[in-house]
Design a protein around this motif. Structure first.
Motif, PDB file in Angstrom:
ATOM      1  N   LEU A 129       0.731  -1.304  -0.170  1.00 50.48           N
ATOM      2  CA  LEU A 129      -0.024  -0.024  -0.047  1.00 50.48           C
ATOM      3  C   LEU A 129       0.623   1.343   0.038  1.00 50.48           C
ATOM      4  CD1 LEU A 129      -2.469  -1.006   2.747  1.00 50.48           C
ATOM      5  CD2 LEU A 129      -2.949  -1.211   0.188  1.00 50.48           C
ATOM      6  N   PRO A 130       0.757   2.299  -0.688  1.00 53.24           N
ATOM      7  CA  PRO A 130       1.260   3.356  -0.734  1.00 53.24           C
ATOM      8  C   PRO A 130       1.306   4.218   0.535  1.00 53.24           C
ATOM      9  CG  PRO A 130      -0.882   3.763  -1.846  1.00 53.24           C
ATOM     10  CD  PRO A 130      -0.644   2.232  -1.624  1.00 53.24           C
ATOM     11  N   ALA A 131       2.335   4.645   1.055  1.00 49.61           N
ATOM     12  CA  ALA A 131       2.738   5.540   2.271  1.00 49.61           C
ATOM     13  C   ALA A 131       1.741   6.535   2.131  1.00 49.61           C
ATOM     14  CB  ALA A 131       3.832   5.926   2.336  1.00 49.61           C
ATOM     15  N   VAL A 132       1.076   6.844   3.481  1.00 56.02           N
ATOM     16  CA  VAL A 132       0.404   8.122   3.723  1.00 56.02           C
ATOM     17  C   VAL A 132       1.000   9.153   3.543  1.00 56.02           C
ATOM     18  CG1 VAL A 132      -1.398   9.077   5.241  1.00 56.02           C
ATOM     19  CG2 VAL A 132      -1.236   6.437   5.071  1.00 56.02           C
ATOM     20  N   PRO A 133       0.623  10.329   2.628  1.00 63.24           N
ATOM     21  CA  PRO A 133       1.430  11.450   2.744  1.00 63.24           C
ATOM     22  C   PRO A 133       1.403  12.263   3.775  1.00 63.24           C
ATOM     23  CG  PRO A 133      -0.604  11.476   1.089  1.00 63.24           C
ATOM     24  CD  PRO A 133      -0.295   9.874   1.695  1.00 63.24           C
ATOM     25  N   ALA A 134       2.288  12.921   4.381  1.00 62.91           N
ATOM     26  CA  ALA A 134       2.302  13.646   5.583  1.00 62.91           C
ATOM     27  C   ALA A 134       1.680  15.238   5.073  1.00 62.91           C
ATOM     28  CB  ALA A 134       3.623  13.859   6.063  1.00 62.91           C
ATOM     29  N   LEU A 135       0.587  15.265   4.599  1.00 64.60           N
ATOM     30  CA  LEU A 135      -0.044  16.487   4.140  1.00 64.60           C
ATOM     31  C   LEU A 135      -0.537  17.508   5.222  1.00 64.60           C
ATOM     32  CD1 LEU A 135      -2.242  14.874   1.473  1.00 64.60           C
ATOM     33  CD2 LEU A 135      -0.024  15.987   1.152  1.00 64.60           C
ATOM     34  N   LEU A 136      -0.525  16.778   6.483  1.00 58.13           N
ATOM     35  CA  LEU A 136      -1.055  17.737   7.712  1.00 58.13           C
ATOM     36  C   LEU A 136       0.095  17.892   8.875  1.00 58.13           C
ATOM     37  CD1 LEU A 136      -4.708  16.581   8.063  1.00 58.13           C
ATOM     38  CD2 LEU A 136      -4.004  18.434   6.960  1.00 58.13           C
ATOM     39  N   GLU A 137       1.208  17.460   8.295  1.00 57.49           N
ATOM     40  CA  GLU A 137       2.342  17.763   9.249  1.00 57.49           C
ATOM     41  C   GLU A 137       2.476  18.928  10.005  1.00 57.49           C
ATOM     42  OE1 GLU A 137       4.946  15.947  11.349  1.00 57.49           O
ATOM     43  OE2 GLU A 137       4.547  14.943   9.407  1.00 57.49           O
ATOM     44  N   GLY A 138       2.593  18.739  11.359  1.00 54.46           N
ATOM     45  CA  GLY A 138       2.644  19.980  12.041  1.00 54.46           C
ATOM     46  C   GLY A 138       1.448  20.805  12.560  1.00 54.46           C
ATOM     47  N   ARG A 139       0.198  20.453  11.880  1.00 54.05           N
ATOM     48  CA  ARG A 139      -1.047  20.984  11.977  1.00 54.05           C
ATOM     49  C   ARG A 139      -1.731  20.467  12.972  1.00 54.05           C
ATOM     50  NH1 ARG A 139      -2.426  24.430   8.014  1.00 54.05           N
ATOM     51  NH2 ARG A 139      -4.697  24.230   8.296  1.00 54.05           N
ATOM     52  N   THR A 140      -2.764  21.093  13.935  1.00 52.11           N
ATOM     53  CA  THR A 140      -3.489  20.649  14.765  1.00 52.11           C
ATOM     54  C   THR A 140      -4.856  20.797  14.398  1.00 52.11           C
ATOM     55  OG1 THR A 140      -2.039  21.367  16.645  1.00 52.11           O
ATOM     56  CG2 THR A 140      -4.424  21.055  17.148  1.00 52.11           C
ATOM     57  N   VAL A 141      -5.641  19.555  14.260  1.00 54.71           N
ATOM     58  CA  VAL A 141      -6.917  19.603  13.896  1.00 54.71           C
ATOM     59  C   VAL A 141      -7.907  19.258  15.203  1.00 54.71           C
ATOM     60  CG1 VAL A 141      -8.594  18.428  12.423  1.00 54.71           C
ATOM     61  CG2 VAL A 141      -6.359  18.595  11.798  1.00 54.71           C
ATOM     62  N   ALA A 142      -8.597  20.169  15.251  1.00 55.19           N
ATOM     63  CA  ALA A 142      -9.737  20.199  16.288  1.00 55.19           C
ATOM     64  C   ALA A 142     -11.021  19.388  16.019  1.00 55.19           C
ATOM     65  CB  ALA A 142      -9.986  21.654  16.963  1.00 55.19           C
ATOM     66  N   VAL A 143     -11.421  18.318  16.535  1.00 54.02           N
ATOM     67  CA  VAL A 143     -12.566  17.452  16.226  1.00 54.02           C
ATOM     68  C   VAL A 143     -13.565  17.790  17.112  1.00 54.02           C
ATOM     69  CG1 VAL A 143     -13.293  15.467  15.479  1.00 54.02           C
ATOM     70  CG2 VAL A 143     -11.022  15.921  14.885  1.00 54.02           C
ATOM     71  N   ALA A 144     -14.792  18.179  16.856  1.00 54.02           N
ATOM     72  CA  ALA A 144     -16.083  18.350  17.682  1.00 54.02           C
ATOM     73  C   ALA A 144     -16.608  16.741  17.998  1.00 54.02           C
ATOM     74  CB  ALA A 144     -17.262  18.915  17.166  1.00 54.02           C
ATOM     75  N   ARG A 145     -16.649  16.533  19.299  1.00 57.46           N
ATOM     76  CA  ARG A 145     -17.098  15.282  19.859  1.00 57.46           C
ATOM     77  C   ARG A 145     -17.738  15.302  21.066  1.00 57.46           C
ATOM     78  NH1 ARG A 145     -12.706  10.717  21.063  1.00 57.46           N
ATOM     79  NH2 ARG A 145     -12.195  11.916  22.658  1.00 57.46           N
ATOM     80  N   ASP A 146     -19.260  15.402  20.911  1.00 52.85           N
ATOM     81  CA  ASP A 146     -19.982  15.283  22.154  1.00 52.85           C
ATOM     82  C   ASP A 146     -21.451  14.801  21.651  1.00 52.85           C
ATOM     83  OD1 ASP A 146     -21.397  17.359  20.849  1.00 52.85           O
ATOM     84  OD2 ASP A 146     -20.688  18.754  21.921  1.00 52.85           O
ATOM     85  N   ALA A 147     -22.439  14.908  22.490  1.00 53.01           N
ATOM     86  CA  ALA A 147     -23.747  14.208  22.178  1.00 53.01           C
ATOM     87  C   ALA A 147     -24.654  14.817  20.829  1.00 53.01           C
ATOM     88  CB  ALA A 147     -24.833  14.520  23.576  1.00 53.01           C
ATOM     89  N   ALA A 148     -24.118  15.919  20.293  1.00 47.48           N
ATOM     90  CA  ALA A 148     -24.636  16.734  19.285  1.00 47.48           C
ATOM     91  C   ALA A 148     -23.857  16.360  17.896  1.00 47.48           C
ATOM     92  CB  ALA A 148     -24.517  18.095  19.288  1.00 47.48           C
ATOM     93  N   PHE A 149     -22.283  15.928  18.235  1.00 46.85           N
ATOM     94  CA  PHE A 149     -21.587  16.063  16.983  1.00 46.85           C
ATOM     95  C   PHE A 149     -20.790  14.571  17.419  1.00 46.85           C
ATOM     96  CE2 PHE A 149     -22.341  20.299  17.860  1.00 46.85           C
ATOM     97  CZ  PHE A 149     -22.899  20.599  16.632  1.00 46.85           C
ATOM     98  N   CYS A 150     -21.280  13.400  17.019  1.00 44.12           N
ATOM     99  CA  CYS A 150     -20.755  12.164  17.358  1.00 44.12           C
ATOM    100  C   CYS A 150     -20.641  11.238  16.254  1.00 44.12           C
ATOM    101  CB  CYS A 150     -21.496  11.353  18.515  1.00 44.12           C
ATOM    102  SG  CYS A 150     -23.454  11.270  18.023  1.00 44.12           S
ATOM    103  N   PHE A 151     -20.793  11.676  15.054  1.00 44.75           N
ATOM    104  CA  PHE A 151     -20.766  10.843  14.019  1.00 44.75           C
ATOM    105  C   PHE A 151     -19.386  10.840  13.235  1.00 44.75           C
ATOM    106  CE2 PHE A 151     -25.514  10.890  12.692  1.00 44.75           C
ATOM    107  CZ  PHE A 151     -25.831  10.287  13.910  1.00 44.75           C
ATOM    108  N   ILE A 152     -18.248   9.876  14.084  1.00 43.34           N
ATOM    109  CA  ILE A 152     -16.987  10.020  13.471  1.00 43.34           C
ATOM    110  C   ILE A 152     -16.370   8.501  13.286  1.00 43.34           C
ATOM    111  CG2 ILE A 152     -14.692  10.662  14.282  1.00 43.34           C
ATOM    112  CD1 ILE A 152     -15.955  12.689  16.300  1.00 43.34           C
ATOM    113  N   TYR A 153     -15.883   8.390  12.202  1.00 40.83           N
ATOM    114  CA  TYR A 153     -15.244   7.149  11.799  1.00 40.83           C
ATOM    115  C   TYR A 153     -13.700   7.108  12.643  1.00 40.83           C
ATOM    116  CZ  TYR A 153     -18.375   6.336   7.966  1.00 40.83           C
ATOM    117  OH  TYR A 153     -19.557   5.999   7.063  1.00 40.83           O
TER     118      TYR A 153
END
Length: 455
Positions: free
Chosen positions: A247-271
Motif C-alpha cells: 500500500l502506498p505510504a500515507v502522505p504527510a499532508l497535515l504535518e505540524g498542524r493541529t486539527v480540532a474535532v468536535a465530539r459530544d452528544a450533538a456531534f458524534c458521527f466520527i469514523y
C-alpha cells in the motif's frame, strides 16, 4: 508480515434490516470477550451508531468494511491486521444479506467468511426453514455458518422453528425476546434491548446502563448452541486472510498542524479510521465539545462531524462563545470542514419536526428543515481539488442556502449533475455538505478540506 493470517470469523447477516443483527453481534462480542477471547468487530457499510455498541462490547476499535466506500485493499489490510491479533472476528452486515451493490454477501464471498443468518422468527414457524434455505443457497458458493432464530416466544416455538430446517446442523439456537429491566439487570420479554431514534440506534455512550444491556443480551445468547461454542469449536469458521499488497505510504499532508474535532452528544458521527488517517498524515488531533466549551482549542483546522444538533438546538444557540470562536476561526482564514449535522449547526435557523423554529450559529446563510422521513440515503462521491473522496449521505433534513456551491456529490459510477447529489458549499475557508466523508479514500482530498493542501 505473514502472507496469511488465520482466525475464526463470521459475518452476521439477516434477510432485512430490523431483524436484530446488531444486538446479536454485540451480544456475541460481549459473551466471548467475557470468556477471555480477544474479539475484533467490524461493521459492513457506512454506520456510525452500531460501532458504539460493538466497541463497548469488545473493548476494541471498530472499523468499517465496504468494497466500494473503503475499497477492497483497505478491507484486506484491516482484516489481515485484526486476524493477526484476535481470537475471533465478527462482521456485522448491512440491510439484508444480498441488498446493496456491493452487498454483505459480496464481502463474505470475497474473503471466505461464513455467514451467520439472524432471522426475526417472532411471526413464523415452518417458513423459517424455507427462509434459511433460501439465504444459504440463493448464491452458489456462499460460505455458511448457520442460522439463529431471534425474538422467539417460547421453547415450543423454538422447537417448531428448528424442525423446519432441512439441515439440522444449521441450527445455532433461539434467542428469546429480551430487554433491559428497570434495574438494568435481568432479561425480560418484550420491548427493545437497544433503543432507536430517527437516525438508528441510540449510541451506547448515551445510556447509563449500556453495559448491563449488553450483559443481558450476552446472558440470553449463552443459552444457545452458538453461545455455548468453546474456543476449539470456533475453528470450524477459521478463515485465512491474505496479506495486503504493498500500500502506498500515507502522505504527510497535515504535518505540524493541529486539527480540532468536535465530539459530544450533538456531534458524534466520527469514523475511527478518519481520526487514524489524520494522525498518519502528521496532524495532532484534539477533541472539543461545541455544547460545553465556549472557545475552540488552539488549532489550525476544525472538523464538525455529523450527529444530532436538532436534539440540542437550545444549547447550541445559547453557546455564543463557541459561535464567536468559530466565526473568528473562519475570519482568520483557518479551515473548517462541517459535514451533515455539523453543517446544520452552522446555518441560521432550523424548523424542527414539531413545526417550531430555533436559531443556530449563523456562519452559513440558510435554513434547515427537519422531516419525519428520510431525505437522502446512499453511497456518494465528490471531487475535491481534483481528488475523488468517497463516503455516503443519510439525513432527515433539507437545507436552503445561498452559499456558493463548488461541487456536487454523485452516486458510484455516475457523473455529477447540476441539480442532483449533495451540495459542497464553500465560503472562505469553510467547506460544508450533507456528505459524510471516508477520509482514507483520498488523503489528498481530506487534507484539502482541512487546509493542508493549497487550493
Amino acid at each position: 508480515m505473514k502472507a496469511t493470517a488465520r482466525c475464526p470469523a463470521v459475518l452476521i447477516a439477516a434477510p432485512a434490516s430490523g431483524q436484530g443483527k446488531t444486538t446479536v453481534t454485540a451480544a456475541l462480542a460481549r459473551l466471548y470477550t467475557r470468556k477471555g477471547l480477544k474479539v475484533r468487530v467490524f461493521k459492513c457499510g457506512p454506520d456510525f451508531l452500531d460501532p458504539h455498541w460493538h466497541q463497548l462490547a469488545s473493548g476494541a476499535p471498530v472499523h468499517q468494511l465496504d468494497l466500494w466506500m473503503t475499497g477492497e485493499a483497505d478491507c484486506t489490510q484491516r482484516l489481515h491486521a485484526a486476524a493477526q491479533e484476535a481470537d475471533l472476528l465478527l462482521i456485522e452486515g448491512v440491510m439484508g444479506l444480498f441488498d446493496g451493490d456491493p452487498s454483505a454477501a459480496d464481502l463474505a464471498q470475497r474473503f471466505g467468511v461464513p455467514v451467520l443468518a439472524v432471522v426475526d422468527a417472532s411471526a413464523m414457524a415452518g417458513t423459517f426453514g424455507a427462509l434459511a434455505f433460501g439465504l444459504q443457497h440463493y448464491r452458489p458458493g456462499l460460505p455458511w455458518a448457520g442460522v439463529l432464530a431471534n425474538r422467539v416466544g417460547s421453547a415450543r416455538h423454538a422447537d417448531m422453528l428448528r424442525s423446519g430446517l432441512r439441515a439440522p446442523e444449521d441450527w445455532l439456537g433461539a434467542l428469546m425476546r429480551v430487554t433491559a429491566s428497570a434495574d438494568a439487570g435481568a432479561a425480560r420479554s418484550a420491548g427493545a434491548l437497544l433503543p432507536e431514534r430517527h437516525l438508528g440506534l441510540v449510541a451506547a455512550h448515551e445510556l447509563s446502563d449500556s453495559q448491563q444491556r449488553l450483559d443481558a443480551a450476552a446472558d440470553a445468547l449463552e443459552a444457545t448452541p452458538l453461545g455455548q461454542m468453546a474456543t476449539p469449536d470456533l475453528q470450524r469458521w477459521a478463515v485465512d486472510f491474505p496479506a495486503p499488497v504493498h500500500l502506498p505510504a500515507v502522505p504527510a499532508l497535515l504535518e505540524g498542524r493541529t486539527v480540532a474535532v468536535a465530539r459530544d452528544a450533538a456531534f458524534c458521527f466520527i469514523y475511527d479510521a478518519n481520526i487514524q488517517l489524520l494522525e498518519q498524515m502528521g496532524a495532532r488531533v484534539v477533541f472539543f465539545s461545541p455544547l460545553q466549551d465556549t472557545v475552540l482549542p488552539a488549532c489550525d483546522a476544525v472538523w464538525l462531524p455529523g450527529g444530532y444538533p436538532e436534539l440540542h438546538t437550545a444549547q447550541i444557540a445559547a453557546n455564543t462563545g463557541m459561535q464567536a470562536s468559530l466565526r473568528a476561526h473562519v475570519a482568520a482564514g483557518k479551515a473548517l470542514w462541517a459535514e451533515c449535522g455539523g453543517m446544520m449547526a452552522l446555518m441560521e435557523s432550523i424548523t424542527l419536526a414539531d413545526g417550531s423554529t430555533a436559531p443556530l450559529w449563523g456562519l452559513l446563510p440558510g435554513h434547515v428543515t427537519l422531516h419525519k422521513r428520510l431525505a437522502a440515503l446512499g453511497p456518494q462521491q465528490v471531487d475535491v481539488a481534483g481528488h475523488t473522496l468517497r463516503g455516503h449521505t443519510f439525513h432527515y433534513s433539507t437545507s436552503d442556502s445561498s452559499a456558493p456551491v463548488v461541487a456536487r456529490t454523485s452516486r458510484p459510477g455516475e457523473a455529477p449533475a447540476p441539480a442532483a447529489g449533495e451540495a459542497l458549499y464553500r465560503q472562505g475557508s469553510l467547506h460544508a455538505s450533507y456528505f459524510h466523508a471516508w477520509f482514507p479514500s483520498s488523503p489528498e482530498a481530506a487534507a484539502h478540506l482541512l487546509g493542508g493542501v493549497p487550493a
